[in-house]
Structures are given as C-alpha cells and as structure tokens.
Design an enzyme around this catalytic site. Structure first.
Site, PDB file in Angstrom:
ATOM      1  N   ALA A  59       1.058   0.889   0.664  1.00 24.18           N
ATOM      2  CA  ALA A  59      -0.069   0.988   1.592  1.00 24.18           C
ATOM      3  C   ALA A  59      -1.005  -0.191   1.389  1.00 24.18           C
ATOM      4  O   ALA A  59      -0.708  -1.122   0.641  1.00 24.18           O
ATOM      5  CB  ALA A  59      -0.800   2.311   1.384  1.00 24.18           C
ATOM      6  N   SER A  60      -2.149  -0.153   2.044  1.00 30.68           N
ATOM      7  CA  SER A  60      -3.057  -1.301   2.031  1.00 30.68           C
ATOM      8  C   SER A  60      -3.733  -1.508   0.688  1.00 30.68           C
ATOM      9  O   SER A  60      -4.087  -2.626   0.336  1.00 30.68           O
ATOM     10  CB  SER A  60      -4.125  -1.121   3.116  1.00 30.68           C
ATOM     11  OG  SER A  60      -4.824   0.095   2.908  1.00 30.68           O
ATOM     12  N   GLN A  78       0.472   1.014  -4.039  1.00 34.57           N
ATOM     13  CA  GLN A  78       1.847   1.372  -3.732  1.00 34.57           C
ATOM     14  C   GLN A  78       2.323   2.404  -4.744  1.00 34.57           C
ATOM     15  O   GLN A  78       1.750   2.548  -5.816  1.00 34.57           O
ATOM     16  CB  GLN A  78       2.761   0.153  -3.719  1.00 34.57           C
ATOM     17  CG  GLN A  78       3.039  -0.479  -5.056  1.00 34.57           C
ATOM     18  CD  GLN A  78       3.925  -1.716  -4.918  1.00 34.57           C
ATOM     19  OE1 GLN A  78       3.806  -2.478  -3.947  1.00 34.57           O
ATOM     20  NE2 GLN A  78       4.805  -1.944  -5.875  1.00 34.57           N
ATOM     21  N   LYS A 134       1.279   5.878  -8.768  1.00 32.08           N
ATOM     22  CA  LYS A 134       0.494   5.099  -7.809  1.00 32.08           C
ATOM     23  C   LYS A 134      -0.205   3.962  -8.545  1.00 32.08           C
ATOM     24  O   LYS A 134      -0.858   4.179  -9.575  1.00 32.08           O
ATOM     25  CB  LYS A 134      -0.534   6.003  -7.118  1.00 32.08           C
ATOM     26  CG  LYS A 134      -1.308   5.321  -6.001  1.00 32.08           C
ATOM     27  CD  LYS A 134      -2.175   6.315  -5.248  1.00 32.08           C
ATOM     28  CE  LYS A 134      -2.910   5.676  -4.082  1.00 32.08           C
ATOM     29  NZ  LYS A 134      -3.721   6.646  -3.321  1.00 32.08           N
ATOM     30  N   ASP A 178      -7.430  12.748   4.870  1.00 30.79           N
ATOM     31  CA  ASP A 178      -6.476  11.717   5.290  1.00 30.79           C
ATOM     32  C   ASP A 178      -5.115  12.359   5.542  1.00 30.79           C
ATOM     33  O   ASP A 178      -4.090  11.927   5.011  1.00 30.79           O
ATOM     34  CB  ASP A 178      -6.373  10.636   4.207  1.00 30.79           C
ATOM     35  CG  ASP A 178      -5.787   9.333   4.738  1.00 30.79           C
ATOM     36  OD1 ASP A 178      -5.782   9.140   5.971  1.00 30.79           O
ATOM     37  OD2 ASP A 178      -5.331   8.505   3.927  1.00 30.79           O
TER      38      ASP A 178
END
Length: 507
Positions: A135-136, A139, A154, A289
């Site tokens: 992701a931004s 990862q 993560k 989210d």
C-alpha cells in the site's frame, strides 16, 4: 518561511501533474463552469494536458495520485469511497490505489524488520515469505512464527515519515488557498478536512498505535456475531513493524471471494452493515477503512477485518444523535430527524425546523422502501449537498470518518449483494440501540449521572473556595510581612543617609 516556500513549490508541482492528467479541472466538469472559467480551464488543458485519446476520469486520477505520493493516494482512497457519484467504473479505476502499489525489495524488508525488532529475522520467524500486499504507507508479508502460527508482518516504507510530513504541509497550504479564494468552499471546512486526513495519516506512521487500536477494536469485534478480527502478537510489535495473526478467507478485492461454494451474499452484506453500525453506536469506536482490500470473506457469511490504521470514535451524544437520525429515517419521521440536526448544532438555529424536515422528506421518500438497483445514489448525494448548502450546514470534522465509512461500507455491501437494502439491514441494530438508550431506565441513568456530576462539581467548587480562602490569608500575611520589612528598610535607609550627611558636614 522556508517551509512555506517549499510547500508552495510542491503545490505548484502537484498542480502541473494534475493538469497533465486533466484532473485539476476535469473536462467532464467543463459544462458546469461559467464562460470565463470554461475558457481558463480549456486553456490549461490545451497547454498542459496529455495529447491524444484520453482515459476515463478515474484512471486519470489514479495515475496522478500515484505520481504524487502517499498522501494523495490516501486522498484517492477517500474519493473511491464516494465512487457512487461516478459509478462502479470510477471505483474500479481507483481500486488499485488500495493495495496494488509496487513493493520494496525483500532484502530491505528483512533489514527493516531486524532494525525494528532488534533481532535477526530467523530468530523470530520459522519462515518469512514474499510480499502479499503493498500500500501507500506500508507493505505486508506472510510469515510463520517459531511456534507455528501463521501471521502477517506489516512494515512501513523506508523514509515515509518525511514524505508524509511534506505532503501534509502542501495539502494544508492548498486548503488555505482554496478557502481564501473560494468563499463557497468554506462551508465544507477544507482546512478541517485536511487536518482530519493528516491526523489519520500521522497515526498510521506508528504501528504501535495501530496495534493498540487493533487490540482494542478487535475485542469489540470478536465479542459480536457479525465480524471477526485477528489478534495482535504483542511481543513482536515496534514503531515500524506490526505482527498480527493471519486472517482467514479470501480478500473481497479478489473476484473469487464472491464465488466461493456455499456463499450467502445477502447474509454477508447484512453482517457488514450491522458490524459497522454496532461498532459505531454501541461502542463509539469503529473501523474507518472498510474497503474490499481490508475485508476477508469466508463462506457462508463470515467476514474478517484487517488493517486498523484508521479508527473512528464517537462521543455518547454523537452516537445518540446518529441513532435518532437513522431511526427517524427508518420510520419516515422527518420532523424528528430535523429536530435532531438542530439539537446537535448541525443546522444553525435561525433556520426553520419544519422547512428542513420538508427538505429531508424530499430526499428520503424516493429512497426508502425501494430496491437498491432502483435508487440513484448520485442523485441522492446531489440533493443532500444542495440541502446542506441551503441550510448552512458546515462539515463536522468529528463526523468526516463516519460519513466516509458509511458510504464505503454501503458500497461494499452492495457489491457483495447488488439488491442489498441498507435500511433493512440497519434496522435491528438501530432499533435495539434506540430501545436501550431512550428507554425510561436509560433516561433515569443519564439523570443520575448528571446529578452526580453536578454534586461533584459543587464539591469541587467548595474545595476551590476553601483553597482560595487559605491562599488569600497567606497572601495577606505575606503582604503584612512585606510592608513591615519595607518600613524597617526605609527607616534604616533614612538613618544611614542621616549618618552620611552628618559625617560630611562634620568633616
């Protein structure tokens, strides 16, 4: 001052990227502009936009946000939750911003894990696998602990903190400029919106905070039947690394998630809506989210939530206001919905309650009781926007995450089950909350709490008055002492001066 100039130049650079992709003022919106503005936007497009055939607006936004970095990718995620305005095509075009960015290499990942956990990777994991999602901001890797548990690891991207700080400064400056140049935009509180997004981004930069949120919200989620959450492996958590148990199922972002044998789409969609509403109403804390990449599906109707980087919270009064609004819509009691808006301070007092109720009826009646496939959500949101402008409703920063998540959750539920009726799914959760919080027992409990609070304040006031009385006595004593010392000092000074004069005269 230097930082302001740096943000300004970054903003200009971002503007050029947006103009290059024709998303600063997209050509799709040109027809809504007045002639001078249309001429200006067409000129920018002529000089700066790409030549040749143009992609859809969603693809152009996605390409621009990827070039501009993590903060804009996060902004793209917010826009993708409002995809019902632009249709499913827009959602698909922006969806890869969620978890399909290029990963950093495995060697860098292992080094970052070792630096964060202060021990070799092989001392922690029996197996440290390849990246499973990038992701931004971070990862994730699949891994197996020494005790045999499957986990997700993560890891924050290298140097992401400085990148986010620069992007936030630039977006804050952009919000100030927009608010200054466009008085109409001030109602939407662009600076408050950017501040809210910035706060959520900064919280994502410390994975210990995400671990804490995952643990706290996970206990709430796992105590209810609608959804589950993996457990945090606390002794392998650091600021830049988070280890959490592996989520069962298939990510909803994959097509095969909804083709599993024995899947019950309607029950799964109901569980999603009820899980979110139960979190928000019953506990005042919700996963903010909930897009497809953060939800794993397992037949027949099981859902598992991951990625707790963005958490929303509601105070008790806000929860009650939200429930009363939803319940009012469910019962078509638009007068009560309007009154709640006034009681909460969402609509200024100088407006008429009945007129606002009439406007709400115009929005609610075409939607309630109809199949989802017959409802134009774009038209509904357009009407709501017009009403909020007409009645001077300002964007409430504390409700930004709630509003964003509600739209996102509804969109996901309807992609699971296209005929899904969010109102019917919400009814049991909202009804139970209303019955528990607006019952005579609940009202009596709140009254007792208010009395206890008032008595406590009275006791505190009495204690404060006693402390003030003692302080006054002490101050008076000090002043008297000070005056006595000052008088003695004055007498001594006069005597000393007299002696000096006498000596001078005598000599």
């Amino acid at each position: 001052m230097a930082s302001v100039f740096a943000s300004f130049f970054r903003l200009i650079k971002a503007g050029f990227v947006l103009m290059r992709e024709d998303v600063l003022i997209p050509r799709e919106l040109s027809y809504q502009l007045n002639p001078p503005s249309r001429f200006f936007s067409n000129s920018l497009r002529f000089f700066f936009a790409r030549r040749g055939p143009q992609d859809r607006v969603g693809l152009r936004y996605a390409r621009a946000f990827e070039k501009l970095g993590p903060a804009f990718i996060k902004l793209g995620q917010v826009l993708s939750t409002r995809g019902d305005i632009f249709g499913d095509e827009f959602i698909r075009d922006l969806s890869h911003l969620k978890d399909q960015l290029p990963p950093f290499d495995a060697a860098t990942a292992r080094r970052l894990v070792e630096e964060a956990l202060e021990k070799p990777v092989d001392d922690v994991f029996f197996e440290f696998g390849e990246v499973i999602g990038a992701a931004s901001i971070a990862q994730a890797h699949h891994a197996i602990l020494k005790d045999g548990r499957q986990v997700a690891v993560k890891i924050l991207r290298p140097g992401i903190e400085q990148i986010i700080a620069d992007d936030i400064a630039m977006m804050t400056l952009a919000a100030k400029i927009i608010a200054f140049l466009s008085p109409a935009s001030r109602r939407l509180e662009p600076e408050a919106f950017v501040a809210t997004v910035a706060q959520s981004l900064l919280l994502e930069l410390d994975l210990r905070l995400e671990a804490s949120a995952a643990d706290e919200l996970g206990q709430i989620i796992n105590a209810e039947p609608y959804m589950s959450a993996p457990k945090v492996v606390w002794h392998h958590v650091a600021k830049r690394v988070l280890v959490i148990e592996w989520a069962k199922g298939i990510p909803l972002s994959r097509p095969e998630a909804l083709t599993q044998p024995g899947l019950q789409p309607q029950a799964m969609a109901d569980n999603l809506i009820r899980a979110f509403l139960s979190q928000a109403l019953n506990h005042g804390m919700f996963h903010a989210d909930l897009h497809e990449g953060n939800l794993f599906a397992q037949a027949p109707d099981k859902l598992t939530a991951i990625d707790f980087g963005i958490i929303g919270r509601l105070k008790p009064k806000e929860r009650l206001y939200l429930a009363e609004m939803l319940w009012g819509f469910l019962r078509r009691n638009y007068r009560r919905v309007a009154e709640v808006h006034f009681e909460a301070g969402y609509v200024p007092r100088h407006h008429d309650v009945q007129a606002f109720a009439q406007a709400l009826r115009a929005v609610g009646e075409p939607v309630l009781g109809r199949a989802a496939t017959e409802v134009s959500m774009g038209r509904l949101l357009t009407q709501l926007f017009e009403i909020t402008a007409q009645f001077d409703m300002h964007l409430r920063p504390e409700l930004v995450l709630l509003q964003k998540t509600m739209v996102s959750v509804e969109g996901v539920a309807r992609r699971i089950y296209p005929e899904h009726d969010i109102w019917e799914a919400a009814r049991p959760v909202v009804r139970d909350f209303i019955q528990s919080e607006l019952s005579p027992v609940a009202e009596a409990r709140r009254l007792i709490d208010k009395l206890v609070h008032k008595l406590k304040l009275d006791d505190d006031d009495e204690a404060d008055r006693e402390r003030e009385r003692r302080a006054l006595i002490s101050l008076q004593s000090e002043l008297r002492h000070s005056r006595t010392v000052s008088t003695l000092a004055l007498i001594a000074s006069v005597l000393a001066l007299g002696v000096m004069v006498w000596i001078a005269v005598a000599s």
